[in-house]
Design an enzyme around this catalytic site. Sequence first.
Site, short mmCIF file in Angstrom:
data_model
loop_
_atom_site.label_atom_id
_atom_site.label_comp_id
_atom_site.label_asym_id
_atom_site.label_seq_id
_atom_site.Cartn_x
_atom_site.Cartn_y
_atom_site.Cartn_z
N SER A 1 6.69 10.53 11.27
CA SER A 1 5.65 10.14 10.33
C SER A 1 6.21 10.10 8.91
O SER A 1 6.67 11.12 8.38
CB SER A 1 4.48 11.12 10.38
OG SER A 1 3.69 10.99 9.22
N ARG B 1 2.71 5.96 -3.42
CA ARG B 1 3.82 6.84 -3.83
C ARG B 1 4.13 6.70 -5.32
O ARG B 1 4.37 7.69 -6.00
CB ARG B 1 5.06 6.54 -2.98
CG ARG B 1 4.90 7.05 -1.54
CD ARG B 1 5.95 6.48 -0.63
NE ARG B 1 5.98 7.09 0.69
CZ ARG B 1 5.21 6.71 1.71
NH1 ARG B 1 4.33 5.73 1.56
NH2 ARG B 1 5.30 7.32 2.87
N ASP C 1 2.00 -0.24 12.19
CA ASP C 1 0.86 -0.90 11.54
C ASP C 1 0.71 -2.36 11.96
O ASP C 1 -0.32 -2.99 11.69
CB ASP C 1 1.00 -0.82 10.01
CG ASP C 1 0.83 0.61 9.51
OD1 ASP C 1 0.26 1.44 10.25
OD2 ASP C 1 1.26 0.91 8.39
N LYS D 1 0.84 -1.22 0.00
CA LYS D 1 0.00 0.00 0.00
C LYS D 1 0.87 1.26 0.00
O LYS D 1 0.63 2.19 -0.78
CB LYS D 1 -0.90 -0.06 1.24
CG LYS D 1 -1.86 1.09 1.41
CD LYS D 1 -3.00 0.72 2.33
CE LYS D 1 -2.78 1.06 3.79
NZ LYS D 1 -2.77 2.49 4.08
N ARG E 1 -6.70 3.04 17.99
CA ARG E 1 -6.36 1.60 17.97
C ARG E 1 -6.07 1.04 19.36
O ARG E 1 -6.28 -0.15 19.58
CB ARG E 1 -5.20 1.32 17.01
CG ARG E 1 -5.65 1.40 15.57
CD ARG E 1 -4.62 0.93 14.57
NE ARG E 1 -5.22 0.94 13.24
CZ ARG E 1 -4.56 1.08 12.11
NH1 ARG E 1 -3.25 1.22 12.12
NH2 ARG E 1 -5.19 1.06 10.95
C1 S3P Z 1 2.42 5.17 6.14
C2 S3P Z 1 2.94 5.67 7.30
C3 S3P Z 1 2.37 5.39 8.62
C4 S3P Z 1 1.45 4.18 8.56
C5 S3P Z 1 0.49 4.23 7.42
C6 S3P Z 1 1.23 4.29 6.11
C7 S3P Z 1 3.07 5.54 4.87
O1 S3P Z 1 1.62 6.49 9.04
O2 S3P Z 1 0.77 4.04 9.79
O3 S3P Z 1 -0.33 3.07 7.42
O4 S3P Z 1 2.80 4.90 3.83
O5 S3P Z 1 3.88 6.46 4.89
P1 S3P Z 1 2.29 7.81 9.71
O6 S3P Z 1 3.07 8.52 8.68
O7 S3P Z 1 1.12 8.61 10.20
O8 S3P Z 1 3.16 7.29 10.82
#
Ligand code: S3P
Length: 430
Positions: free
Chosen positions: A168, A30, A316, A25, A347
């Site tokens: 993040s 991206r 996750d 995903k 969660r």
């Molecule tokens: C993700 C980053 C994470 C993750 C999300 C997907 C990503 O979130 O929990 O499912 O693809 O960059 P955060 O950037 O809020 O940590």
Amino acid sequence: MKAGSTVTIRPAQHLSGSLRLPGDKSISHRYAMLAAIAEGKSRFENYSTGADCASTLDCLRGLGVHCERSDGNLIEIEGRGLALQAPNGPLDCGNSGSTMRMLSGILAGQSFSSELMGDESLSRRPMARIMKPLTQMGASITAAEDRPPLHIRGGTLHAIRYKMPVASAQVKSCLLFAGLFAQGETEVEEPLRTRDHGEVALRAFGAELKRNGNSTCISGGQRLHAIEGRIPGDLSSAAFFFCAASLFPGSDLVIDSLLMNPTRARLLDVLIGLGVRISITQLEEQHGELVGTVRVEGHQLKSADIAGADSSALIDEIPVLAAIAPFTQSGIQIRGARELRVKESDRIQSIVTNLRAMGARVEEHDDGFTVPGGQTLHGAELDSFGDHRIAMAFAIAALRAQGETHIKGAEAAVISFPAFFQTLESLVQR
Ligand code: S3P
């Protein structure tokens, strides 16, 4: 599956089989966004089947990007170069925080205004984390109480040096994407090392980035070129099957063509620490991402203590670790995971509520929970709380419970993995 669907899960003996999973995903989002602003036509096999990545394609179509999906998961995207087209109406990100946060970085650099909206869950999620730095770069973004919908007036951006207060990867990618449109060199520093798919993908599309410790720099004005390839299987979806197999001595599960990026693979270390036998073969690199075959053999599980950088790396996978925790010898403790409270559901609360409904003892903390080991759980009536990872995690707990478990709102799994329940049933031995 229709809205309000209830799925019934019966106890299992073990899990066996070999499989391949739909595309990751994080990478699918991206690749789609970068393909849209690249020059030329990109082509991806094994694009994520999840509704979140379909939301990204829908938003891109709303921005004048030609995206074609054939044979289910083969995607062709006609790049427009850096300039997208003004949308006719609000862009709907559905349940997808990744779509909203990362696309904002691209929209901030466009010469038009746009509105990004989402479903009820996304409309509760914090956006100040991207609004603040994008505003510093020169975009105008407004939102009531920093929650969606977002109103973005893009324009000429200038580079900033930004120290992210929250770890993040979505924010990091958002700012690196915005950096492509900025004058000068944008530097993003993260407090902890988060997944690096944004950086790896930008390089695959031809951009140059510099990494120095926890900082990444990108110069504006770089042009991207289209790429072709296969998206590796989703490691966060694989996590459910690995944990399920781990629960039963006698399980033997093989997943091939799976993403093995070290910033995503911490779960494998945790499982090894719990006593699970794991072997990784056929490693290769595809567009800078590591891909391999993983074999998992179940074992009696010991205990795990997860905090700090590990919690962030496993963010996750924590729901499914919680689901197997009662069945370990000495339990699992998770701390330093406050971010779980602002995901698709709170969660920590969803996990604690469902574990207790199954008769488990669990202590809730502001930033995690402690689940003692050696417990016996019973089947129960559970709720997904509209959260895909909660629906799937508790299907795994149900495999080791006594009696049947019913999960309400199980259709939430479509967000990342629509075929989850069928795939699980095909591996379960009873
Ligand atoms: C993700 C980053 C994470 C993750 C999300 C997907 C990503 O979130 O929990 O499912 O693809 O960059 P955060 O950037 O809020 O940590």
